[in-house]
Design a protein around this motif. Structure first.
Motif, PDB file in Angstrom:
ATOM      1  N   TYR A 252       7.004   4.852  12.876  1.00 27.40           N
ATOM      2  CA  TYR A 252       6.795   4.009  11.691  1.00 27.40           C
ATOM      3  C   TYR A 252       5.219   3.099  11.812  1.00 27.40           C
ATOM      4  O   TYR A 252       4.607   3.576  11.046  1.00 27.40           O
ATOM      5  N   ASN A 256       2.238   5.497   9.989  1.00 22.62           N
ATOM      6  CA  ASN A 256       1.594   4.907   9.313  1.00 22.62           C
ATOM      7  C   ASN A 256       0.441   4.270   9.340  1.00 22.62           C
ATOM      8  O   ASN A 256      -0.056   3.682   8.705  1.00 22.62           O
ATOM      9  N   TRP A 260      -2.594   6.928  11.675  1.00 22.47           N
ATOM     10  CA  TRP A 260      -3.448   7.613   9.269  1.00 22.47           C
ATOM     11  C   TRP A 260      -3.712   9.070   9.164  1.00 22.47           C
ATOM     12  O   TRP A 260      -3.698   9.942   8.398  1.00 22.47           O
ATOM     13  N   TYR A 305       5.680  12.812  -0.300  1.00 19.36           N
ATOM     14  CA  TYR A 305       5.229  11.749   0.826  1.00 19.36           C
ATOM     15  C   TYR A 305       6.523  10.662  -0.085  1.00 19.36           C
ATOM     16  O   TYR A 305       5.849  10.508  -1.681  1.00 19.36           O
ATOM     17  N   SER A 306       6.799   9.639  -0.013  1.00 22.62           N
ATOM     18  CA  SER A 306       6.595   8.838  -0.887  1.00 22.62           C
ATOM     19  C   SER A 306       5.638   8.162  -1.773  1.00 22.62           C
ATOM     20  O   SER A 306       5.869   7.568  -2.509  1.00 22.62           O
ATOM     21  N   TYR A 307       4.734   8.240  -0.307  1.00 22.75           N
ATOM     22  CA  TYR A 307       3.617   7.272  -0.776  1.00 22.75           C
ATOM     23  C   TYR A 307       3.100   7.822  -1.974  1.00 22.75           C
ATOM     24  O   TYR A 307       2.193   7.004  -2.608  1.00 22.75           O
ATOM     25  N   GLN A 308       3.013   8.741  -1.825  1.00 24.91           N
ATOM     26  CA  GLN A 308       2.091   9.972  -3.564  1.00 24.91           C
ATOM     27  C   GLN A 308       3.455   9.795  -4.675  1.00 24.91           C
ATOM     28  O   GLN A 308       2.411   9.992  -5.892  1.00 24.91           O
ATOM     29  N   LYS A 310       4.122   7.003  -5.840  1.00 26.60           N
ATOM     30  CA  LYS A 310       3.265   5.217  -5.560  1.00 26.60           C
ATOM     31  C   LYS A 310       2.138   5.184  -5.934  1.00 26.60           C
ATOM     32  O   LYS A 310       2.133   4.849  -6.777  1.00 26.60           O
ATOM     33  N   ARG A 311       1.874   6.430  -6.391  1.00 25.65           N
ATOM     34  CA  ARG A 311       0.454   6.437  -6.944  1.00 25.65           C
ATOM     35  C   ARG A 311       0.633   7.794  -7.400  1.00 25.65           C
ATOM     36  O   ARG A 311      -0.087   8.761  -7.408  1.00 25.65           O
ATOM     37  N   ASN A 498      11.603  -4.171   0.592  1.00 22.51           N
ATOM     38  CA  ASN A 498      10.251  -4.095   1.113  1.00 22.51           C
ATOM     39  C   ASN A 498       9.945  -5.974   0.624  1.00 22.51           C
ATOM     40  O   ASN A 498       8.722  -6.370   0.992  1.00 22.51           O
TER      41      ASN A 498
END
Length: 610
Positions: A252, A256, A260, A305-308, A310-311, A498
């Motif tokens: 992680y 991350n 990165w 990915y999960s961050y994508q 979120k955006r 979170n």
């Protein structure tokens, strides 16, 4: 041994026993002979002759870690897992030096037969920089996927389960693998070394330093105690992004934060290579003896990915295109039911799948978002609660499709639902969705009386609260909840993942005076075969409601889609229908198990415990 040993499990020299070191003897003599018999054609090579001392250093280095770890374990202080080391584990890990022998043979042969691999200089700055960049970039990236694939059911049972047989890890547990698995690791971690050789930037320090670094990190990361004091990370927070310890989630932090930029570039390359959905898992629901049905199931993954997700404003078009293409491919392949799971549905991304139906009205299969089963699980969790106090349900989240139906279903069952909305108009909007002015049925009147805005709620003494929470549930709300509150999430991912820690140094983010339920999920029956993956917050053979719902729709041959933002004035009986179908097919409610007895996510160690 692995649970189902595969090919190349045994080390080739296992029959030799302790005489296995004889394999190195010819190479050691060959490297040392120029010291005594130097000729014009054969001169002494410092880098070649240092192979044997370096192998001895690796043995001593590992033995120091073993002795130090067992000393600390014997003192029984600061153990991570407070259990003794069994004799079987000691015997199983007694061949830890096989890895050193194998790599020693490889290094000897490489320097002997590869052109330009001999007479290496002591130091080359450019080679060391190349090694650092390659290790922090492609090597770490590829290692993540290799390690993940080794946890796949097929490879895990044949190889990696041998490593996880050691419950109480020792430093040397890090290299306890079958021979075939070690070959995979060797090929991976040789990438920087071969690159240094091919670019002419190799050096003695570059080779020895890189291997020593890997040994050091492996040994430290598998201790059964915290080697590095936590105060060091408090004083110098950046250190936890550079190296990992037994209680630090290495991947992680590295992926991350520090790495990165590099891993981001590799993720883009990966997405370019896999720009379409791919089959992650194939299953079979073989219920032939009971219902005469055999169902073939596939899990398709979206390469994002999960961050994508979120955006979403930037990625919505691309993600929806991938999902739409998968839907069209499924239609051509003759799929009967396609369920939208996890991030691939929602009002913001595709209106819970409705846009696909509107764009392609002639689809021959049914699209299922799983909201009915998720709702059924949560409703049954609440109605089956046994308590001496009257239950009051507090809804703490945005007004989604699932939340709206949960409120309606609970109100119609005589449960008071206190809705926390931003304004009075939002509350009236919710009421108008449920109850028309002309409706005067008993269910509608009962529901109307039980739906209460938070501004009108008086927390009467003796009421026990059940909080239905979603992704917007905050850690501040979590802390402010009264004692003995029951938290039940109705989202795919637990919202407390979170959360911040309650207090500095707290072991986890869960309160001891409250009860926590899992996200909507069910224990799958034995008739569902070859299941080898699950959500990482659920135990094995426990599947989220959104995946189970698609299976039920296919087994039951239900007509019509279950997606979109459809709402009805009254409960259409789908809760009881899907609930009884799931039990009849052998699925069991996992969400009836509170997290006080089920595994829970420990933020300190970054893993599920229990």
């Amino acid at each position: 041994m692995a649970s189902k040993p595969g090919i190349l499990t045994e080390w080739p020299w296992t029959p030799l026993g302790r005489f296995k070191y004889i394999l190195l003897a010819p190479w050691v003599l060959d490297s040392m002979s120029p010291l005594f018999f130097e000729t014009n054609s054969r001169k002494w090579d410092l880098s070649y002759s240092l192979n044997f001392p370096f192998l001895l250093w690796r043995v001593i280095h590992n033995q120091i870690w073993i002795s130090f770890s067992r000393f600390r374990t014997s003192k029984s202080k600061n153990r991570i897992l407070d259990k003794p080391i069994e004799f079987e584990q000691v015997d199983r890990e007694s061949n830890w030096d096989d890895n050193i022998i194998m790599q020693g043979l490889m290094f000897y042969m490489g320097q002997k037969y590869l052109e330009g691999a001999s007479n290496l200089p002591i130091w080359r700055t450019d080679g060391i920089v190349i090694t650092i960049l390659l290790h922090t970039g492609p090597v770490e990236f590829l290692y993540y996927w290799l390690h993940r694939s080794l946890h796949h059911h097929y490879l895990y049972s044949r190889y990696h389960s041998h490593h996880h047989s050691s419950i109480v890890t020792e430093p040397i547990t890090s290299v306890i693998h079958p021979f075939g698995e070690h070959l995979m690791y060797f090929l991976l971690f040789t990438i920087p070394l071969l690159t240094m050789h091919l670019t002419g930037t190799a050096s003695i320090v570059g080779f020895a330093g890189y291997i020593t670094y890997i040994d050091f990190m492996n040994n430290m990361g598998h201790c059964n105690f915290e080697f590095v004091p936590s105060s060091l990370f408090t004083t110098f927070p950046f250190l936890k992004y550079i190296f990992y310890t037994p209680s630090t989630d290495k991947w992680y932090f590295i992926i991350n934060w520090v790495l990165w930029p590099l891993t981001f570039l590799w993720s883009i390359l990966f997405q370019r290579m896999f720009s379409h959905t791919f089959v992650l898992e194939s299953n079979t629901f073989d219920d032939h003896h009971v219902t005469k049905k055999i169902l073939k199931i596939q899990t398709w993954a979206i390469p994002r990915y999960s961050y994508q997700y979120k955006r979403l404003s930037r990625q919505r078009g691309t993600i929806n295109s991938l999902i739409e293409k998968a839907i069209l491919d499924a239609d051509k392949a003759g799929v009967k039911v396609l369920s939208l799971g996890l991030f691939n549905q929602g009002e913001e991304i595709n209106r819970n799948g409705e846009i696909y139906i509107q764009k392609h009205p002639t689809l021959k299969f049914k699209i299922v978002d799983g909201s009915s089963l998720a709702k059924a699980i949560v409703v049954n969790n609440i109605t089956n609660l046994k308590t001496h106090h009257r239950l009051v349900v507090m809804m703490r989240g945005k007004l989604t499709k699932v939340a709206s139906y949960l409120a309606l279903a609970l109100c119609q069952r005589g449960v008071q639902v206190v809705v926390k909305l931003q304004s009075t108009s939002d509350f009236e909007k919710l009421r108008s969705r449920f109850f028309s002015n002309s409706s005067s049925s008993q269910a509608s009147l009962l529901a109307a009386n039980n739906l209460i805005p938070s501004t009108n709620y008086n927390n009467a003494h003796g009421h026990r609260q059940v909080w239905l929470v979603d992704d917007e549930f905050s850690s501040e709300e979590h802390v402010s909840a009264p004692k003995e509150t029951i938290f039940i999430p109705y989202t795919q991912i637990p919202p407390w993942f979170n959360f911040k820690k309650i207090t500095k140094g707290a072991a986890n983010i869960l309160r001891k005076d409250c009860v926590y339920y899992s996200t909507p999920a069910m224990i799958i029956p034995a008739s569902l075969e070859n299941v080898h993956s699950c959500e990482n917050w659920l135990p094995r053979r426990v599947m989220s409601a959104w995946r189970v719902a698609g299976i039920l729709h296919a087994l039951e041959d239900w007509e019509g889609h279950e997606c979109g933002n459809w709402l009805v004035a009254e409960d259409d009986g789908m809760i009881d229908k899907v609930w009884s179908a799931s039990l009849r097919r052998g699925f069991l409610p996992y969400c009836n198990m509170p997290l006080s007895s089920a595994p829970y996510y420990d933020l300190k160690y970054g893993r599920l415990v229990g």
